[in-house]
Motif scaffolding. Structure first.
Motif, PDB file in Angstrom:
ATOM      1  N   VAL A  76     -13.683 -11.157  -2.263  1.00 33.54           N
ATOM      2  CA  VAL A  76     -12.423 -10.626  -2.789  1.00 33.54           C
ATOM      3  C   VAL A  76     -12.562 -10.363  -4.281  1.00 33.54           C
ATOM      4  O   VAL A  76     -13.364 -11.002  -4.958  1.00 33.54           O
ATOM      5  CB  VAL A  76     -11.243 -11.591  -2.526  1.00 33.54           C
ATOM      6  CG1 VAL A  76     -11.010 -11.773  -1.034  1.00 33.54           C
ATOM      7  CG2 VAL A  76     -11.459 -12.948  -3.197  1.00 33.54           C
ATOM      8  N   ALA A  77     -11.777  -9.407  -4.770  1.00 33.31           N
ATOM      9  CA  ALA A  77     -11.793  -9.059  -6.193  1.00 33.31           C
ATOM     10  C   ALA A  77     -10.364  -8.867  -6.684  1.00 33.31           C
ATOM     11  O   ALA A  77      -9.491  -8.407  -5.942  1.00 33.31           O
ATOM     12  CB  ALA A  77     -12.598  -7.780  -6.425  1.00 33.31           C
ATOM     13  N   ARG A  78     -10.149  -9.197  -7.925  1.00 36.36           N
ATOM     14  CA  ARG A  78      -8.821  -9.154  -8.514  1.00 36.36           C
ATOM     15  C   ARG A  78      -8.251  -7.731  -8.497  1.00 36.36           C
ATOM     16  O   ARG A  78      -8.885  -6.790  -8.997  1.00 36.36           O
ATOM     17  CB  ARG A  78      -8.894  -9.672  -9.958  1.00 36.36           C
ATOM     18  CG  ARG A  78      -7.562 -10.094 -10.530  1.00 36.36           C
ATOM     19  CD  ARG A  78      -7.693 -10.427 -12.004  1.00 36.36           C
ATOM     20  NE  ARG A  78      -8.650 -11.473 -12.303  1.00 36.36           N
ATOM     21  CZ  ARG A  78      -8.403 -12.780 -12.187  1.00 36.36           C
ATOM     22  NH1 ARG A  78      -7.221 -13.188 -11.787  1.00 36.36           N
ATOM     23  NH2 ARG A  78      -9.329 -13.664 -12.509  1.00 36.36           N
ATOM     24  N   ARG A  79      -7.059  -7.547  -7.935  1.00 33.81           N
ATOM     25  CA  ARG A  79      -6.452  -6.226  -7.837  1.00 33.81           C
ATOM     26  C   ARG A  79      -6.197  -5.606  -9.206  1.00 33.81           C
ATOM     27  O   ARG A  79      -6.250  -4.377  -9.370  1.00 33.81           O
ATOM     28  CB  ARG A  79      -5.139  -6.298  -7.062  1.00 33.81           C
ATOM     29  CG  ARG A  79      -5.302  -6.627  -5.580  1.00 33.81           C
ATOM     30  CD  ARG A  79      -3.965  -6.591  -4.854  1.00 33.81           C
ATOM     31  NE  ARG A  79      -4.097  -7.022  -3.466  1.00 33.81           N
ATOM     32  CZ  ARG A  79      -4.431  -6.223  -2.459  1.00 33.81           C
ATOM     33  NH1 ARG A  79      -4.670  -4.938  -2.705  1.00 33.81           N
ATOM     34  NH2 ARG A  79      -4.522  -6.695  -1.225  1.00 33.81           N
ATOM     35  N   SER A  80      -5.928  -6.448 -10.195  1.00 34.14           N
ATOM     36  CA  SER A  80      -5.602  -5.930 -11.522  1.00 34.14           C
ATOM     37  C   SER A  80      -6.781  -5.225 -12.186  1.00 34.14           C
ATOM     38  O   SER A  80      -6.608  -4.531 -13.196  1.00 34.14           O
ATOM     39  CB  SER A  80      -5.110  -7.068 -12.426  1.00 34.14           C
ATOM     40  OG  SER A  80      -6.113  -8.061 -12.583  1.00 34.14           O
ATOM     41  N   LEU A  81      -7.990  -5.355 -11.636  1.00 25.76           N
ATOM     42  CA  LEU A  81      -9.136  -4.620 -12.170  1.00 25.76           C
ATOM     43  C   LEU A  81      -8.974  -3.116 -11.976  1.00 25.76           C
ATOM     44  O   LEU A  81      -9.600  -2.325 -12.684  1.00 25.76           O
ATOM     45  CB  LEU A  81     -10.428  -5.095 -11.497  1.00 25.76           C
ATOM     46  CG  LEU A  81     -10.848  -6.540 -11.784  1.00 25.76           C
ATOM     47  CD1 LEU A  81     -11.999  -6.942 -10.865  1.00 25.76           C
ATOM     48  CD2 LEU A  81     -11.231  -6.702 -13.241  1.00 25.76           C
ATOM     49  N   GLY A  82      -8.147  -2.726 -11.021  1.00 29.52           N
ATOM     50  CA  GLY A  82      -7.897  -1.308 -10.774  1.00 29.52           C
ATOM     51  C   GLY A  82      -8.819  -0.737  -9.711  1.00 29.52           C
ATOM     52  O   GLY A  82      -9.954  -1.205  -9.521  1.00 29.52           O
ATOM     53  N   ALA A  83      -8.338   0.283  -9.007  1.00 26.39           N
ATOM     54  CA  ALA A  83      -9.076   0.854  -7.885  1.00 26.39           C
ATOM     55  C   ALA A  83     -10.470   1.354  -8.249  1.00 26.39           C
ATOM     56  O   ALA A  83     -11.425   1.098  -7.506  1.00 26.39           O
ATOM     57  CB  ALA A  83      -8.257   1.974  -7.237  1.00 26.39           C
ATOM     58  N   PRO A  84     -10.668   2.067  -9.388  1.00 25.22           N
ATOM     59  CA  PRO A  84     -12.029   2.529  -9.696  1.00 25.22           C
ATOM     60  C   PRO A  84     -13.024   1.376  -9.827  1.00 25.22           C
ATOM     61  O   PRO A  84     -14.148   1.457  -9.322  1.00 25.22           O
ATOM     62  CB  PRO A  84     -11.852   3.276 -11.029  1.00 25.22           C
ATOM     63  CG  PRO A  84     -10.429   3.720 -11.015  1.00 25.22           C
ATOM     64  CD  PRO A  84      -9.675   2.609 -10.351  1.00 25.22           C
ATOM     65  N   THR A  85     -12.608   0.300 -10.492  1.00 25.17           N
ATOM     66  CA  THR A  85     -13.510  -0.840 -10.649  1.00 25.17           C
ATOM     67  C   THR A  85     -13.731  -1.549  -9.319  1.00 25.17           C
ATOM     68  O   THR A  85     -14.852  -1.984  -9.007  1.00 25.17           O
ATOM     69  CB  THR A  85     -12.960  -1.825 -11.696  1.00 25.17           C
ATOM     70  OG1 THR A  85     -12.904  -1.165 -12.962  1.00 25.17           O
ATOM     71  CG2 THR A  85     -13.845  -3.050 -11.814  1.00 25.17           C
ATOM     72  N   LEU A  86     -12.687  -1.666  -8.509  1.00 28.05           N
ATOM     73  CA  LEU A  86     -12.853  -2.287  -7.197  1.00 28.05           C
ATOM     74  C   LEU A  86     -13.856  -1.507  -6.355  1.00 28.05           C
ATOM     75  O   LEU A  86     -14.709  -2.106  -5.675  1.00 28.05           O
ATOM     76  CB  LEU A  86     -11.510  -2.372  -6.476  1.00 28.05           C
ATOM     77  CG  LEU A  86     -10.487  -3.353  -7.064  1.00 28.05           C
ATOM     78  CD1 LEU A  86      -9.159  -3.239  -6.325  1.00 28.05           C
ATOM     79  CD2 LEU A  86     -10.999  -4.786  -7.005  1.00 28.05           C
ATOM     80  N   HIS A  87     -13.785  -0.202  -6.390  1.00 25.90           N
ATOM     81  CA  HIS A  87     -14.748   0.600  -5.643  1.00 25.90           C
ATOM     82  C   HIS A  87     -16.150   0.450  -6.223  1.00 25.90           C
ATOM     83  O   HIS A  87     -17.146   0.444  -5.471  1.00 25.90           O
ATOM     84  CB  HIS A  87     -14.307   2.066  -5.626  1.00 25.90           C
ATOM     85  CG  HIS A  87     -13.237   2.349  -4.621  1.00 25.90           C
ATOM     86  ND1 HIS A  87     -13.485   2.794  -3.351  1.00 25.90           N
ATOM     87  CD2 HIS A  87     -11.878   2.192  -4.701  1.00 25.90           C
ATOM     88  CE1 HIS A  87     -12.353   2.924  -2.690  1.00 25.90           C
ATOM     89  NE2 HIS A  87     -11.359   2.570  -3.486  1.00 25.90           N
ATOM     90  N   ALA A  88     -16.248   0.336  -7.544  1.00 24.25           N
ATOM     91  CA  ALA A  88     -17.551   0.113  -8.165  1.00 24.25           C
ATOM     92  C   ALA A  88     -18.144  -1.227  -7.742  1.00 24.25           C
ATOM     93  O   ALA A  88     -19.341  -1.343  -7.476  1.00 24.25           O
ATOM     94  CB  ALA A  88     -17.419   0.171  -9.690  1.00 24.25           C
ATOM     95  N   LEU A  89     -17.310  -2.251  -7.670  1.00 27.74           N
ATOM     96  CA  LEU A  89     -17.776  -3.567  -7.246  1.00 27.74           C
ATOM     97  C   LEU A  89     -18.234  -3.549  -5.788  1.00 27.74           C
ATOM     98  O   LEU A  89     -19.265  -4.131  -5.442  1.00 27.74           O
ATOM     99  CB  LEU A  89     -16.668  -4.601  -7.435  1.00 27.74           C
ATOM    100  CG  LEU A  89     -16.225  -4.870  -8.870  1.00 27.74           C
ATOM    101  CD1 LEU A  89     -15.016  -5.811  -8.887  1.00 27.74           C
ATOM    102  CD2 LEU A  89     -17.364  -5.467  -9.691  1.00 27.74           C
TER     103      LEU A  89
END
Length: 286
Positions: free
Chosen positions: A192-205
């Motif tokens: 899981v990853a923190r939602r506040s990182l934002g969608a572009p960063t979540l996709h990068a992760l």
């Protein structure tokens, strides 16, 4: 990846177990092109579950069972986790065929996926209720059963390969019961990853996690030093079995069956009153 994602240092926690060190080796050692730097904390799953509930880190390996408590703050990544077939938790005892009704059972955490699978199995199979549930670190459970401190133990990880060394018997395979009643793979650990990182960063992760998995498969020898360094008490052959069982096609991508398994587990657990219900779209990747 965005420039912001490339520049970031991501605080992550996962276990020192061979499947996690195998999966994250390439990323943790800077071999995934363009991926953010990882600041790694090693912790067993019961600890990472608590970290996620407190919102302490950016990315964590957690039990699927804890998702209902954290999905407001964390998004489920579609790769990097542990699902599979023939890899479920086991219930062990000193004597074969023990009836667990009224007995004391050690478990590796009441917000673990193993515990949910155990309670669902017990609801279907046991003639009466289990007596007392005792939470222990997973590595203490088999010695406690062997020494008669508890009547039975719910074990995970490499214990399925080593329990006979403790003179113990397998009463039931939670994963076998799950698969036979649902036809779905067994959901164990999630990334899981923190939602506040934002969608572009979540996709990068998510892309970095998947690439790290694929690189580990392409060159398994590259990960061996990392795996061995954090599983020093584990026989190399057992470590290889562990990786072979828990790192599979669902690690590279959950897919339809993977998502169905997670939804199925949490829906059935909510119906039993074991977890809060989740919203229909709670598992969707942003």
């Amino acid at each position: 990846m965005t420039a912001e994602a490339v520049a970031a240092t991501v605080k992550i926690a996962y276990s020192p177990c061979p499947n996690d060190t195998f999966v994250f080796d390439a990323w943790a050692h800077g071999r995934v092109p363009g991926a953010p730097v990882l600041d790694v904390t090693f912790a067993d799953i019961d600890l990472t579950n608590g970290m996620a509930e407190r919102g302490e880190l950016d990315v964590l390996k957690v039990s699927y069972a804890v998702l209902p408590w954290i999905l407001d703050e964390y998004a489920l990544l579609p790769c990097g986790g542990a699902l599979g077939r023939g890899c479920g938790p086991l219930v062990l005892s000193r004597e074969p065929g023990l009836d667990l009704t009224g007995r004391t059972v050690a478990v590796p955490g009441e917000r673990s996926t193993a515990y949910l699978l155990f309670r669902l199995w017990a609801a279907d199979v046991l003639p009466g209720d289990v007596g007392k549930v005792v939470v222990m670190p997973f590595h203490e459970i088999m010695p406690a059963v062997r020494d008669g401190k508890v009547d039975a133990g719910l074990v995970i990880h490499e214990a399925r390969f080593t329990y006979q060394d403790y003179g113990l018997h397998c009463l039931a395979d939670m994963g076998e019961h799950w698969e036979s009643t649902t036809g779905l793979p067994i959901p164990l650990g999630a990334i899981v990853a923190r939602r506040s990182l934002g969608a572009p960063t979540l996709h990068a992760l998510a892309a970095a996690a998947r690439t790290s998995v694929l690189m580990a498969w392409d060159d398994p020898e590259a990960s061996r030093p990392y795996v061995r360094a954090h599983a020093q008490e584990l026989d190399p052959a057992v470590a290889d079995q562990h990786i072979g069982l828990y790192v599979n096609e669902f690690t590279a991508g959950l897919g339809d069956d993977g998502y169905a398994a997670v939804r199925g587990l949490l829906t059935r657990a909510a119906a039993e009153g074991l977890v809060p219900p989740i919203a229909p779209d709670a598992l969707a990747f942003p």
